[in-house]
Design an enzyme around this catalytic site. Structure first.
Site, PDB file in Angstrom:
ATOM      1  NE  ARG A  46      -0.055   1.609   3.432  1.00  0.00           N
ATOM      2  CZ  ARG A  46       0.923   2.466   3.616  1.00  0.00           C
ATOM      3  NH1 ARG A  46       2.182   2.030   3.789  1.00  0.00           N
ATOM      4  NH2 ARG A  46       0.714   3.762   3.630  1.00  0.00           N
ATOM      5  CG  ASP A 237      -3.068   8.217  -1.585  1.00  0.00           C
ATOM      6  OD1 ASP A 237      -3.008   8.687  -0.443  1.00  0.00           O
ATOM      7  OD2 ASP A 237      -2.745   7.043  -1.865  1.00  0.00           O
TER       8      ASP A 237
HETATM    9  O1  MRU Z   1      -4.666   3.227   2.041  1.00  0.00           O
HETATM   10  P1  MRU Z   1      -3.177   3.460   2.009  1.00  0.00           P
HETATM   11  O2  MRU Z   1      -2.472   2.917   3.203  1.00  0.00           O
HETATM   12  O3  MRU Z   1      -2.572   3.012   0.704  1.00  0.00           O
HETATM   13  O4  MRU Z   1      -3.036   5.042   2.049  1.00  0.00           O
HETATM   14  C1  MRU Z   1      -1.747   5.602   1.941  1.00  0.00           C
HETATM   15  C2  MRU Z   1      -1.702   7.078   2.098  1.00  0.00           C
HETATM   16  O5  MRU Z   1      -2.718   7.737   2.211  1.00  0.00           O
HETATM   17  C3  MRU Z   1      -0.345   7.741   2.003  1.00  0.00           C
HETATM   18  O6  MRU Z   1      -0.303   8.895   2.781  1.00  0.00           O
HETATM   19  C4  MRU Z   1      -0.070   8.114   0.541  1.00  0.00           C
HETATM   20  O7  MRU Z   1      -0.276   7.015  -0.304  1.00  0.00           O
HETATM   21  C5  MRU Z   1       1.298   8.647   0.345  1.00  0.00           C
HETATM   22  S1  MRU Z   1       2.529   7.381   0.447  1.00  0.00           S
HETATM   23  C6  MRU Z   1       4.041   8.062   0.067  1.00  0.00           C
END
Ligand code: MRU
Length: 337
Positions: A46, A237
């Site tokens: 993730r 994201d």
């Molecule tokens: O649901 P996730 O754990 O994939 O969410 C991740 C995030 O929101 C992070 O802050 C984002 O992907 C930035 S990672 C460098």
């Protein structure tokens, strides 16, 4: 860093199972692209850059399985497989960005050897990984200038090495500041419902000897009121053309609190997270996750059976709440007055 979120091996990739952290450190090797899609959907891997890298390798691995066809047919098959991979998670633009990059490399191939075509896609995935590593280091270098001795930084979710191919984005700033000998502390929001802050950020920072204190999400405002936070640094994201951005659910609340308390709010992200094709935050698709992630923990219910649940995995923070973006190309001002 004594772990890697993703590592390419011979015709397969190794993924650190983040669902099991911090209790167990378990790696799985995948040589079937459908397993990698599952790994992305279930958050075994993730974080925006990491799912992009996994997606690009998934496409390369898929191409290796299609040995009984010809190059032109394989190119067509790969378009559908790329769509399947991209739809695993909709919010982070890095996934479609990386898969499209790998797919374009395949579509441009003009030879007639299938193995050679697969090798091209594999090489593209490896370049994406290498570039991500370099972008993380550059983000760290630029961002470290913003950290002063005795600062206390608040972060949300996990934007560290676990979420990227390198040393992270938001956490890269902390690793680089530490390498420069700066003394600072970090507060990590636990990040309900899946506890990426508690399970992953705290684990990662502790591995690297950074002073981290865990707080529940609903404590951040009180800490700011007490003057305990010097700045907020977190990841993204997807950053829309106007600067609005999506990040883990709860980010918007932290941004509003930071503005109310006059605390700088920084977003650390690589070029691959900037999406020129999405004009503003309201055009960013927000993933909804299953109710069980909210009503259960560790297999045990934490809410009455049958309760209604709404679980957006991300939220949108308007650019007006951003002090600056820390990118691999330098620091870009936000629009917060
Ligand atoms: O649901 P996730 O754990 O994939 O969410 C991740 C995030 O929101 C992070 O802050 C984002 O992907 C930035 S990672 C460098």
């Amino acid at each position: 860093m004594n772990f890697k979120a993703i590592e390419p091996l011979e015709k397969k990739i190794r993924i650190l199972d983040q669902r099991q952290l911090p209790l167990k450190i378990i790696y799985h090797d995948y040589d079937d692209y459908r397993d990698i899609i599952d790994s992305i959907k279930t958050l075994e891997v993730r974080g925006a850059p990491a799912i992009g890298i996994a997606g690009a390798f998934a496409l390369a691995i898929a191409s290796m399985a299609e040995v009984k066809t010809d190059v032109e047919r394989l190119k067509k098959i790969l378009i559908d497989i790329a769509d399947e991979i991209k739809s695993a998670r909709p919010t982070a633009v890095n996934l479609s960005w990386a898969v499209n990059r790998a797919l374009n490399r395949a579509q441009k191939f003009d030879g007639d050897d299938i193995k050679e075509l697969s090798q091209h896609i594999w090489d593209e995935a490896k370049s994406i990984l290498k570039e991500d590593e370099e972008m993380c280091a550059a983000i760290g270098r630029h961002g470290a200038q913003l950290i002063q001795d005795n600062d206390t930084i608040l972060t949300h979710c996990n934007a560290g090495a676990l979420a990227t191919g390198g040393i992270g984005t938001a956490l890269a700033v902390m690793y680089m500041a530490k390498a420069q000998g700066k003394k600072f502390k970090v507060y990590s929001d636990e990040t309900r419902p899946l506890l990426q802050g508690a399970r992953l950020t705290c684990w990662e920072l502790m591995q690297e000897g950074i002073d981290v204190t865990l707080i529940c999400d609903n404590m951040a405002g009180f800490l700011m009121q007490q003057g305990k936070i010097s700045c907020v640094i977190l990841g993204a994201d997807r950053i829309a053309k106007n600067g609005d951005f999506a990040n883990k659910i709860g980010t918007y609340g932290v941004a509003v609190l930071a503005k109310a308390h006059g605390i700088p709010f920084y977003v650390a992200a690589p070029t691959s997270t900037f999406d020129e094709n999405t004009s503003s935050g309201k055009d960013i698709p927000i993933e909804e996750r299953s109710p069980e992630e909210v009503t259960n923990w560790g297999g045990a219910p934490t809410a009455p059976n049958g309760v209604k649940v709404y679980s957006p995995a991300f939220d949108i923070t308007p650019v007006e709440l951003v002090t600056a973006f820390i990118t691999d190309k330098g620091i870009i001002p936000g629009k917060r007055k």
